[in-house]
Scaffold this active site. Structure first.
Site, PDB file in Angstrom:
ATOM      1  N   GLY B  47       0.833  -1.198   0.000  1.00 50.07           N
ATOM      2  CA  GLY B  47       0.000   0.000   0.000  1.00 50.07           C
ATOM      3  C   GLY B  47       0.866   1.245   0.000  1.00 50.07           C
ATOM      4  O   GLY B  47       1.922   1.280   0.642  1.00 50.07           O
ATOM      5  N   GLY B  49      -0.496   4.630   0.288  1.00 51.60           N
ATOM      6  CA  GLY B  49      -1.201   5.842   0.693  1.00 51.60           C
ATOM      7  C   GLY B  49      -0.361   6.643   1.666  1.00 51.60           C
ATOM      8  O   GLY B  49       0.864   6.494   1.713  1.00 51.60           O
ATOM      9  N   ARG B 337     -20.371  13.995  13.022  1.00 48.65           N
ATOM     10  CA  ARG B 337     -20.795  13.214  11.869  1.00 48.65           C
ATOM     11  C   ARG B 337     -21.825  12.143  12.203  1.00 48.65           C
ATOM     12  O   ARG B 337     -22.839  12.000  11.505  1.00 48.65           O
ATOM     13  CB  ARG B 337     -19.575  12.531  11.247  1.00 48.65           C
ATOM     14  CG  ARG B 337     -18.643  13.526  10.619  1.00 48.65           C
ATOM     15  CD  ARG B 337     -17.402  12.860  10.088  1.00 48.65           C
ATOM     16  NE  ARG B 337     -16.571  13.870   9.424  1.00 48.65           N
ATOM     17  CZ  ARG B 337     -15.387  13.614   8.886  1.00 48.65           C
ATOM     18  NH1 ARG B 337     -14.892  12.396   8.926  1.00 48.65           N
ATOM     19  NH2 ARG B 337     -14.699  14.571   8.306  1.00 48.65           N
ATOM     20  N   GLU B 432      -5.240   3.439   8.140  1.00 46.93           N
ATOM     21  CA  GLU B 432      -6.626   3.012   8.356  1.00 46.93           C
ATOM     22  C   GLU B 432      -6.722   1.493   8.526  1.00 46.93           C
ATOM     23  O   GLU B 432      -7.680   0.980   9.110  1.00 46.93           O
ATOM     24  CB  GLU B 432      -7.518   3.466   7.187  1.00 46.93           C
ATOM     25  CG  GLU B 432      -9.012   3.321   7.470  1.00 46.93           C
ATOM     26  CD  GLU B 432      -9.910   3.773   6.308  1.00 46.93           C
ATOM     27  OE1 GLU B 432      -9.403   4.435   5.387  1.00 46.93           O
ATOM     28  OE2 GLU B 432     -11.107   3.454   6.334  1.00 46.93           O
ATOM     29  N   ARG B 442     -14.114   8.522  14.380  1.00 43.98           N
ATOM     30  CA  ARG B 442     -12.966   9.349  14.045  1.00 43.98           C
ATOM     31  C   ARG B 442     -13.406  10.804  13.865  1.00 43.98           C
ATOM     32  O   ARG B 442     -14.412  11.071  13.233  1.00 43.98           O
ATOM     33  CB  ARG B 442     -12.310   8.865  12.755  1.00 43.98           C
ATOM     34  CG  ARG B 442     -11.121   9.684  12.335  1.00 43.98           C
ATOM     35  CD  ARG B 442     -10.452   9.128  11.112  1.00 43.98           C
ATOM     36  NE  ARG B 442     -11.281   9.194   9.915  1.00 43.98           N
ATOM     37  CZ  ARG B 442     -11.555  10.316   9.251  1.00 43.98           C
ATOM     38  NH1 ARG B 442     -11.094  11.467   9.683  1.00 43.98           N
ATOM     39  NH2 ARG B 442     -12.296  10.277   8.167  1.00 43.98           N
TER      40      ARG B 442
END
Lengths: 245, 641, 207
Positions: B47, B49, B337, B432, B442
């Site tokens: 990965g 990212g 959220r 993540e 989060r």
């Protein structure tokens, strides 16, 4: 709406390809262009055919992975829009839509609409960075950056590396891409120590990859999803000439 | 699905003592590897990212031999790139009372008291270095006229600690990490393999020693060996099919590692983002987030009356329900959220939703346009409005936007200790993909912070302690490599030979809908039990009727997808099980049975103040609890009224 | 491309200013033509400087064309497989057509132009006549004037992009819109200057 698609099909890099005709029915105007291709592919898979391979990932216009030449225009005719953000409401019933991969020698076709853009990575490897090991940085406020410079840097840094500039350029030049990174880093004080060497090595790598020369036609900036300005090319040339002196 | 209780688990790496000294202590205690030996040690990073890219670049810079993989055509395309809002850091450049302690406090509280204090404190400490590092790399953060960095308040924080680069903060930070990575590739310390997907973890003599990957262009199955493996493969929100994740995001890497012994922690913690563009039809392939900052000036409403289909402009003000302002007068449209999302779901469930299928609420800028003028609104939100219009064909200046919640982030992930090492020695997990730091919810602008903290600063400091013993690891057991490769080939062969009559995508869509309906914004015992019945049935049908065209020895996107969907089925089951066992509500996990008189989430600290770490076992999952202790922040119920 | 182009632009400016001597009458114009041949004499031989300029110009033209061909070949190599659909220009298509095909047109014109007015081979008055007479005779034919006008306008369009493009290539143009305006203005001035003479002849202001 119903559409006729003519899509470049090429099974592997070495085999010859050709345009193949498909019909897609009941396309919703709210679909994105890639969703329309998804629907086509679902049908092809069920029929035991090879689905049309195309690159895509974020589908929100920022990763730079998608890209195809639609009716002769990179990313299609909507301005400042990547293929994934192009929606079918811009087409009408009965349209014939041609879909081709980016065409450039440094972007060889891997399969169908998928091309190899690793040349861009190698241009970045040649100098598209600031040499700073993790933990070696001074406080972020140690060097104030004039807002104008920061804005110039940002405008250039919005490049998503999709390759539309190369696809649209009659010369197959990568100057907009390379110029954008040179401008981004060269506009900031942090990027200045390596500014000259960066321009030189990146431009040399760009030429080595086999991209064409820039004649400032402006085709690149016209299709750029992020509207990167031709100014970055002037900036690249200035830095390059300075470094070559 | 049955599970059994296993031994409790403990994070043995976090030092004791005053919280502000723990990270220093750990760094000092961690053994170092001398530079000459580093060159002989190899690390695989999967990965690219923010977490993986920064980790690979930093480990390369330190002198390790790094091999890096990503499934995209370039490391620059990882989905961190899509983060819009910003990155938190306790710089206190505004002098508005921010501090490391306050960021720590906000994050523990925001995570609804389900994160480790030690980890969160370290995150807040390191946040300061991230901004310095990014600026030095040339990340063009927004600046003020004086040339200093601009910040804004974000996600209901009372201090202005969010650094941003217009609406493209993730992109700019990722490009910084990507460029650092490319620099190491040029220097020869990192070998990059793009268009390669990890399909299996190689565990030899109890240690993670490599990965089996598929070259997505040729189909070749390759084994790569190393002294340690780092997974930075992101979240698993795509188990819901529709999410704000990129199409390629998947759980395969962490799920394979889980099957090989890594515990999976808190899989049910899912963040649902309230402001996304609603679904427009059956063909929908993904959902697009509209930055949360829109809620600063937009007002959320639905018609007062059920089934009111008049166009928004024809509904007079007294027949509108500005429900967030009504229910949460103190925070109004700016509630966190999870609360905003659930409120939207509730009004839609009452039949008052707007747009196709009644799954949407209005986000109205008419007042803002009257108050500030169209120009000011354009200046602030112009690019978001354009994006909205591009996707929906509607002009948000003329009519209110329609928004609806969508899956955005998964707080759960592989269990790791303070060193970011999983329960498989030598397997580290960052970003993540791990479970640490965010607890059950989060906060906005914290994902970028965590990814970069892990990759630039934490992992490079802790992995050396493990690698200091590498001389004793011995050669990799050939049998374990062969077994892993065979498992991969078998799975691929199975997928290709079913030759049924449904595509992998259609199963994925069905699984996603099931998860959204039964394990989405609101979960009940009944819905989860139902899901746990349906998932195995659907999975069984998948393996019997899926149709994957083509062969392995080519670029085969149908095959790639089928493999990912297969793993999503297994993960979905564990998510539902975790959600079922956690009978409390907390953060991104809302159990309808556990709410207060006002319908707000009700935690059960007495029974559930622990991390649920699941072990894979042939006879069914085994639950290991890691108890959470709060020495610094007192546990309290969140209130936004 | 930019450097050779710059030399040619300087030449064109000089050429145009010289042409304007037409309006001062036959003596002045012929005198100017003679001066070109004798300038610097006796420090340098007659035609010395002129020859030097001619050599530089020929070299510039050759190099300019050579660069164009090299760019074209690079472009062709960079796109070995062409698009099946004609690539639709999103920038007006002006540049591609004007620079490439305009360049070819201009080259052909220059050949004719030299044969006509410099060597007089293609001129009704012949090579022995004075430059002024050759010019008057040459432009007395409407189709020559028309061809000349078309070519000069083509030169103008070529320059409008060429000048600005040169500023880009030399790294001067970044963000300076003024240079774009300057390129357009200079091109317009040259076109007007060059066209003034034949049109004056055509409508009989100059005989």
């Amino acid at each position: 709406m119903n559409l006729t698609l003519k899509i470049w099909r090429q099974h592997s890099p070495d085999e010859p390809g050709q345009m193949v005709k498909y019909h897609v029915k009941d396309v919703s105007p709210d679909m994105s262009f890639l969703e329309m291709l998804d629907v086509l592919n679902e049908g092809l898979i069920l029929a035991g055919d090879d689905p049309v391979a195309f690159d895509h990932d974020c589908r929100e216009g920022i990763c730079g992975m998608c890209g195809m030449v639609i009716n002769g225009v990179a990313h299609g005719e909507q301005k400042a829009t990547t293929t994934c953000q192009l929606h079918m409401r811009h087409f009408k019933d009965g349209d014939v839509v041609t879909i081709e991969p980016w065409r450039a020698a440094p972007f060889p076709v891997i399969k169908d609409l998928v091309v190899d853009r690793s040349a861009f990575d190698r241009i970045i490897q040649a100098g598209g960075f600031v040499s700073v090991p993790a933990g070696a940085a001074p406080d972020a406020h140690a060097v104030p950056v004039p807002k104008g410079d920061a804005d110039d840097a940002f405008d250039a840094a919005t490049c998503i590396g999709c390759g539309a500039c190369v696809a649209a350029c009659p010369n197959g030049s990568a100057s907009l891409f390379t110029g954008a990174k040179i401008t981004h880093l060269g506009s900031l004080p942090q990027g200045r120590p390596e500014r000259a060497s960066r321009a030189k090595t990146m431009v040399e790598q760009m030429d080595l990859e086999g991209f064409g020369g820039c004649t400032n036609t402006g085709e690149c900036t016209a299709v750029c999803p992020k509207g990167i300005s031709l100014d970055v090319i002037a900036r690249m040339n200035a830095d390059f000439l300075k470094a070559s002196r | 699905m049955k599970y059994r209780e296993g031994e409790p688990i403990r994070d043995t790496k976090a030092p004791e003592g005053p919280i502000e000294e723990r990270w220093e202590k750990r760094k000092f205690a961690a053994r170092l590897v001398n530079p000459a030996n580093k060159r002989k040690l190899s690390v695989i990073v999967v990965g690219t990212g923010l977490a993986g890219g920064s980790a690979a670049a930093t480990l390369g810079e330190l002198g390790y031999q790094v091999t890096s993989f990503c499934y995209q055509d370039s490391p620059r395309r990882a989905h961190s790139i899509a983060a819009q809002g910003g990155i938190n850091a306790a710089k206190n450049y505004r002098g508005d009372g921010d501090s490391i302690y306050r960021l720590f406090y906000d994050t523990v509280k925001g995570g609804d008291f389900r994160a480790r204090e030690s980890n969160v404190y370290r995150l807040a400490q390191v946040s300061v270095n991230i901004i310095d590092q990014a600026v030095a790399q040339g990340v063009p953060f927004a600046r003020e006229y004086g040339g200093l960095l601009d910040t804004r308040s974000f996600g209901g924080a009372q201090v202005s600690r969010t650094f941003y680069a217009r609406g493209q903060t993730g992109q700019q930070l990722l490009l910084g990490a990507y460029q650092a990575l490319e620099r190491q590739i040029a220097a020869g310390t990192v070998t990059m393999h793009a268009r390669h997907e990890m399909l299996e973890l190689i565990v030899s003599d109890g240690r993670a020693r490599g990965v089996v990957v598929r070259d997505m262009v040729t189909g070749e199955i390759e084994s790569h060996l190393a002294d340690a493996v780092v997974l930075a493969t992101g979240g698993y929100g795509n188990v819901f099919f529709l999410s704000t994740n990129a199409k390629g995001c998947n759980t395969t890497a962490i799920w394979r590692a889980h099957r090989k012994g890594a515990l999976f922690a808190n899989p049910c913690y899912t963040q649902i983002h309230p402001t996304c563009i609603p679904v427009s039809g059956e063909y929908q392939s993904k959902l697009t987030l509209m930055s949360e900052s829109l809620r600063n000036d937009g007002r959320v409403w639905v018609p007062l009356r059920k089934g009111d289909t008049r166009p928004p402009a024809a509904i007079p003000d007294d027949e509108r329900d500005y429900y967030l302002e009504r229910i949460y007068p103190a925070f109004g449209n700016l509630v966190p959220r999870d609360i905003a999302s659930r409120a939207a779901k509730n009004v839609c469930d009452e039949g008052r939703g707007v747009g196709p299928g009644g799954l949407g609420v209005y986000l109205d800028f008419a007042d803002a346009i009257t108050r500030l003028g169209r120009e000011a609104v354009e200046e602030k939100y112009g690019n978001l409005f354009e994006m909205y219009e591009r996707i929906t064909g509607e002009d948000p200046y003329a009519q209110p936007m329609r928004i609806y919640p969508a899956v955005h982030y998964t707080m759960g992930g592989l269990w790791v200790d303070y060193d970011l090492q999983s329960t498989v020695p030598g397997l580290f997990v960052v970003g993540e993909a791990n479970f640490s730091d965010h607890g059950a919810n989060r906060l906005g602008a914290s994902a970028l912070m965590q990814g970069l903290a892990d990759g630039y600063f934490v992992l490079p400091a802790t992995i050396g302690d493990y690698l200091a013993d590498a001389r004793d690891f011995g050669p990799v057991n050939e049998v374990s490599v062969a077994e892993a490769e065979i498992a991969v080939r078998d799975r691929i062969h199975r997928l290709l030979s079913v030759d049924g009559d449904r595509t992998a995508d259609s199963y994925h869509r069905e699984l996603g809908k099931l998860m959204w309906d039964y394990c989405g914004m609101e979960r009940t015992e009944a819905s989860l039990t139902k899901a746990l019945e349906r998932i195995p049935e659907l999975r069984e049908e998948f393996w019997r009727k899926v149709k994957v065209s083509g062969t392995n020895e080519e670029l085969n996107q149908a095959l790639e997808r089928a493999g990912r969907v297969a793993d999503f089925f297994d993960l979905a089951e564990l998510m539902c099980l975790d959600a079922l066992h956690r009978t409390e509500s907390c953060g991104g996990h809302f159990r309808a049975e556990s709410q207060d008189a006002d319908g707000e989430a009700l935690r059960d600290d007495e029974h559930f103040a622990y991390v649920a770490a699941w072990e894979h076992a042939p006879e069914g999952p085994v639950l290991h609890r890691e108890d959470l202790a709060y020495e610094y922040v007192t546990m309290s119920q969140r209130s936004y009224k | 491309m930019a450097v050779t182009g710059a030399i040619l632009v300087l030449f064109l400016v000089g050429h145009m200013v010289g042409n304007l001597k037409t309006f001062a009458g036959p003596e002045a114009f012929n005198g100017y033509a003679l001066w070109l041949r004798e300038v610097g004499y006796p420090l340098v031989p007659k035609r010395g400087l002129l020859t030097l300029v001619e050599v530089v110009l020929v070299a510039a033209v050759v190099l300019h064309i050579w660069s164009a061909v090299a760019l074209y070949r690079r472009a062709a190599a960079a796109r070995p497989v062409r698009y099946a659909t004609r690539r639709r220009s999103q920038a007006g298509g002006y540049v591609v057509h004007i620079m490439r095909w305009g360049g070819v047109t201009i080259a052909l014109f220059v050949v004719y132009h030299l044969l006509d007015l410099t060597f007089g081979v293609a001129n009704p008055a012949g090579g022995a006549a004075t430059p002024y007479t050759r010019m008057i005779e040459g432009f007395s034919r409407w189709y020559v004037t028309l061809f000349y006008a078309v070519a000069v306008i083509m030169v103008g369009l070529h320059l409008r992009h060429g000048l600005w493009s040169a500023f880009q290539t030399l790294g001067l143009a970044r963000g300076r819109q003024g240079l774009r305006v300057f390129a357009a203005l200079l091109s317009a001035v040259l076109v007007l200057g060059f066209l003034s003479v034949p049109f004056a002849i055509m409508i009989g202001v100059v005989k």
